[in-house]
Design a protein around this motif. Sequence first.
Motif, PDB file in Angstrom:
ATOM      1  N   VAL A 194       0.847  -1.194   0.000  1.00  0.00           N
ATOM      2  CA  VAL A 194       0.000   0.000   0.000  1.00  0.00           C
ATOM      3  C   VAL A 194       0.883   1.245   0.000  1.00  0.00           C
ATOM      4  N   ARG A 195       0.471   2.232  -0.785  1.00  0.00           N
ATOM      5  CA  ARG A 195       1.214   3.478  -0.902  1.00  0.00           C
ATOM      6  C   ARG A 195       0.217   4.631  -0.952  1.00  0.00           C
ATOM      7  N   GLY A 196       0.714   5.822  -0.691  1.00  0.00           N
ATOM      8  CA  GLY A 196      -0.130   7.005  -0.781  1.00  0.00           C
ATOM      9  C   GLY A 196       0.712   8.256  -0.779  1.00  0.00           C
ATOM     10  N   THR A 197       0.093   9.373  -1.116  1.00  0.00           N
ATOM     11  CA  THR A 197       0.819  10.643  -1.103  1.00  0.00           C
ATOM     12  C   THR A 197       0.174  11.543  -0.053  1.00  0.00           C
ATOM     13  N   ILE A 198      -0.453  12.598  -0.482  1.00  0.00           N
ATOM     14  CA  ILE A 198      -1.080  13.539   0.442  1.00  0.00           C
ATOM     15  C   ILE A 198      -2.132  14.308  -0.340  1.00  0.00           C
ATOM     16  N   ALA A 199      -3.229  14.642   0.305  1.00  0.00           N
ATOM     17  CA  ALA A 199      -4.322  15.351  -0.366  1.00  0.00           C
ATOM     18  C   ALA A 199      -4.179  16.856  -0.194  1.00  0.00           C
ATOM     19  N   HIS A 200      -4.804  17.604  -1.116  1.00  0.00           N
ATOM     20  CA  HIS A 200      -4.805  19.062  -0.997  1.00  0.00           C
ATOM     21  C   HIS A 200      -5.415  19.498   0.329  1.00  0.00           C
ATOM     22  N   SER A 201      -6.412  18.762   0.786  1.00  0.00           N
ATOM     23  CA  SER A 201      -7.133  19.174   1.987  1.00  0.00           C
ATOM     24  C   SER A 201      -6.225  19.235   3.205  1.00  0.00           C
ATOM     25  N   PHE A 202      -5.192  18.374   3.224  1.00  0.00           N
ATOM     26  CA  PHE A 202      -4.290  18.400   4.376  1.00  0.00           C
ATOM     27  C   PHE A 202      -3.547  19.735   4.428  1.00  0.00           C
ATOM     28  N   ILE A 203      -3.048  20.188   3.288  1.00  0.00           N
ATOM     29  CA  ILE A 203      -2.349  21.476   3.237  1.00  0.00           C
ATOM     30  C   ILE A 203      -3.327  22.612   3.533  1.00  0.00           C
ATOM     31  N   MET A 204      -4.524  22.530   2.920  1.00  0.00           N
ATOM     32  CA  MET A 204      -5.503  23.601   3.079  1.00  0.00           C
ATOM     33  C   MET A 204      -6.005  23.731   4.506  1.00  0.00           C
ATOM     34  N   SER A 205      -5.881  22.662   5.287  1.00  0.00           N
ATOM     35  CA  SER A 205      -6.390  22.706   6.662  1.00  0.00           C
ATOM     36  C   SER A 205      -5.521  23.559   7.583  1.00  0.00           C
ATOM     37  N   PHE A 206      -4.302  23.893   7.138  1.00  0.00           N
ATOM     38  CA  PHE A 206      -3.405  24.744   7.930  1.00  0.00           C
ATOM     39  C   PHE A 206      -3.431  26.166   7.373  1.00  0.00           C
ATOM     40  N   THR A 207      -3.554  27.137   8.244  1.00  0.00           N
ATOM     41  CA  THR A 207      -3.542  28.538   7.808  1.00  0.00           C
ATOM     42  C   THR A 207      -2.245  29.245   8.156  1.00  0.00           C
ATOM     43  N   SER A 208      -1.444  28.667   9.046  1.00  0.00           N
ATOM     44  CA  SER A 208      -0.159  29.275   9.406  1.00  0.00           C
ATOM     45  C   SER A 208       0.735  28.209  10.016  1.00  0.00           C
ATOM     46  N   LEU A 209       2.044  28.509  10.081  1.00  0.00           N
ATOM     47  CA  LEU A 209       3.001  27.579  10.675  1.00  0.00           C
ATOM     48  C   LEU A 209       2.768  27.407  12.169  1.00  0.00           C
ATOM     49  N   GLU A 210       2.080  28.380  12.779  1.00  0.00           N
ATOM     50  CA  GLU A 210       1.814  28.266  14.210  1.00  0.00           C
ATOM     51  C   GLU A 210       0.910  27.063  14.507  1.00  0.00           C
ATOM     52  N   GLU A 211       0.147  26.620  13.513  1.00  0.00           N
ATOM     53  CA  GLU A 211      -0.757  25.489  13.722  1.00  0.00           C
ATOM     54  C   GLU A 211      -0.060  24.135  13.600  1.00  0.00           C
ATOM     55  N   VAL A 212       1.196  24.135  13.170  1.00  0.00           N
ATOM     56  CA  VAL A 212       1.927  22.880  13.000  1.00  0.00           C
ATOM     57  C   VAL A 212       2.364  22.372  14.372  1.00  0.00           C
ATOM     58  N   GLN A 213       1.884  21.229  14.744  1.00  0.00           N
ATOM     59  CA  GLN A 213       2.227  20.610  16.019  1.00  0.00           C
ATOM     60  C   GLN A 213       2.359  19.098  15.822  1.00  0.00           C
ATOM     61  N   PRO A 214       3.281  18.459  16.484  1.00  0.00           N
ATOM     62  CA  PRO A 214       4.389  19.040  17.252  1.00  0.00           C
ATOM     63  C   PRO A 214       5.431  19.644  16.309  1.00  0.00           C
ATOM     64  N   ARG A 215       6.146  20.606  16.787  1.00  0.00           N
ATOM     65  CA  ARG A 215       7.103  21.327  15.955  1.00  0.00           C
ATOM     66  C   ARG A 215       8.492  20.707  16.007  1.00  0.00           C
ATOM     67  N   GLU A 216       8.782  19.990  17.061  1.00  0.00           N
ATOM     68  CA  GLU A 216      10.164  19.549  17.259  1.00  0.00           C
ATOM     69  C   GLU A 216      10.400  18.151  16.685  1.00  0.00           C
ATOM     70  N   LEU A 217      11.616  17.977  16.145  1.00  0.00           N
ATOM     71  CA  LEU A 217      12.021  16.698  15.565  1.00  0.00           C
ATOM     72  C   LEU A 217      13.414  16.362  16.086  1.00  0.00           C
ATOM     73  N   LEU A 218      13.577  15.138  16.561  1.00  0.00           N
ATOM     74  CA  LEU A 218      14.894  14.705  17.036  1.00  0.00           C
ATOM     75  C   LEU A 218      15.802  14.424  15.855  1.00  0.00           C
ATOM     76  N   PRO A 219      17.028  14.916  15.844  1.00  0.00           N
ATOM     77  CA  PRO A 219      17.978  14.534  14.791  1.00  0.00           C
ATOM     78  C   PRO A 219      18.149  13.021  14.757  1.00  0.00           C
ATOM     79  N   LEU A 220      18.312  12.474  13.577  1.00  0.00           N
ATOM     80  CA  LEU A 220      18.402  11.031  13.428  1.00  0.00           C
ATOM     81  C   LEU A 220      19.600  10.479  14.196  1.00  0.00           C
ATOM     82  N   ALA A 221      20.664  11.248  14.275  1.00  0.00           N
ATOM     83  CA  ALA A 221      21.872  10.797  14.966  1.00  0.00           C
ATOM     84  C   ALA A 221      21.817  11.038  16.470  1.00  0.00           C
ATOM     85  N   GLY A 222      20.711  11.617  16.930  1.00  0.00           N
ATOM     86  CA  GLY A 222      20.589  11.897  18.356  1.00  0.00           C
ATOM     87  C   GLY A 222      20.876  13.354  18.665  1.00  0.00           C
ATOM     88  N   GLY A 223      20.603  13.762  19.875  1.00  0.00           N
ATOM     89  CA  GLY A 223      20.841  15.141  20.277  1.00  0.00           C
ATOM     90  C   GLY A 223      19.556  15.817  20.701  1.00  0.00           C
TER      91      GLY A 223
END
Length: 495
Positions: A194-223
């Motif tokens: 099974v494979r998939g991409t992403i729908a327009h509605s997902f992008i359209m559901s956000f109006t600003s970067l402030e709505e992106v949660q969670p914002r933090e991502l751990l570096p793959l190598a740690g830290g």
Amino acid sequence: MAPLADFYHLTMAYGHWRAGRHRSPAAAELFFRRGPFRGAFALGAGLAEGLRCLRAFRFSAADVAYLRSVLPSTTEDAFFDYLATLDASEVTVSAVPEGSVVFARVPFLQVKGPLLVVQLLETMLLCLVNYASLVATNAARFRLLAGPDMKLMEMGLRRAQGPDGALSASKYSYIGGFDSTSNVLAGKLYGIPVRGTIAHSFIMSFTSLEEVQPRELLPLAGGEPVDLPALAESWLQRDFQGLLDTYCVRRSGLPNFCAVALALHQLGYRAIGVRLDSGDLAQQSKEIRQVLRACGTHFQVPWFETVPIAVSNDISEQSLEEFRREGSEINMIGVGTNLVTCPLQPSLGCVYKLVEVNGSPCLKVTEDEEKMTIPGTKTIYRLYDAAGHPFMDLMALEEEPLPSAGQELAVHVLGRLGEASKVVPTTVEPLHRTYFRDGQVCEPLPSLLEVRNHAQASLSLLSPAHRRLHEPQPYPVAVTERLHRLLTELRHASQ
């Protein structure tokens, strides 16, 4: 599964039963008369489903009660008692292995057993084979046009003819050569990736970067966790935006993708890819690839050059021909409506015809030569040339000896008038195997992946003249001298 039949088959069954002919030995064949989509070949599919239904074939008490309510009130009670005892234990089915290339007028299935049961199985087997073979063939055509390296994703769930049609489309598209499906239930039931991409509605559901949660991502190598949106915004401030001056239509999506992808790279991750679904897809893919290469070079990120580009948007055979003609940088194609609904030909048109009853060959004679059946129980052979390509399918009466490789054969090609032709095959392959006997499947059935691989191997053996999709060379189907004589005698006797 017994009630999966047209009503007239039950009235015919009653007629056979009243005449005392219901147990007469009979044989029928399932085939199609013309190659689908104006091509020379089809892929035979639906065999495994048909065998499962055969194994379960019987009339339950509820089935019999229903038939009592719809058949005429004059129908004898003993007939319903007889229906309650029916199963497929006396039926034998031979067939071409599922996923094999099959040609017009060549039987995909041969069914033998008591006349009443053989006739009752007609609609069920046609239902299970017709669409399966059609959509597998349609998928195979997309695969041939796309080439072996293109990733093809079936994504027709929302456009298919109901959930059953959607599941069948996913299954048989995979057999035809697609790599994956968007249909999660098909993935669960059949093991299709099974494979998939992403729908327009997902992008359209956000109006600003402030709505992106969670914002933090751990570096793959740690830290320590990193604020990914802020990191992506910092990449947008760099000078790579100058690379996009020529591509105004990419002024938003592409720079934002590049910024996020570079931010992910900085944290040790790799972006999966991009998707296009409007406009000139081939041209856009080339422009985007140019930007990705330039970006990868500028920021010394080698994998950027190979970011996969996927496309969708009502993709058809014509779309793939245009991609090939114009050249493109497309790596994955999602196909929905034009795959699962088969708009170029909505039905394969398989038929199921009696060829023998009580040891006597049956012949349907009609003014339309194409609709005439080939009588008698038969063995089917595929003849190969020295290059390993099949060049003819040959029908022989069951009692005839096996033709030998290197032996000169006198054959009559269907649809051609005149004297017999002489052919000398390099290899002779009996096409059918016995899959069902004594109420059980008697041949190990391959997995879906094995059927898919067999289908691709079968297609690869075809000569280019028979494999091409437009104006292919007709594939000859012939009968032996002996079968031709029988056919001629029966035609004359019926006139």
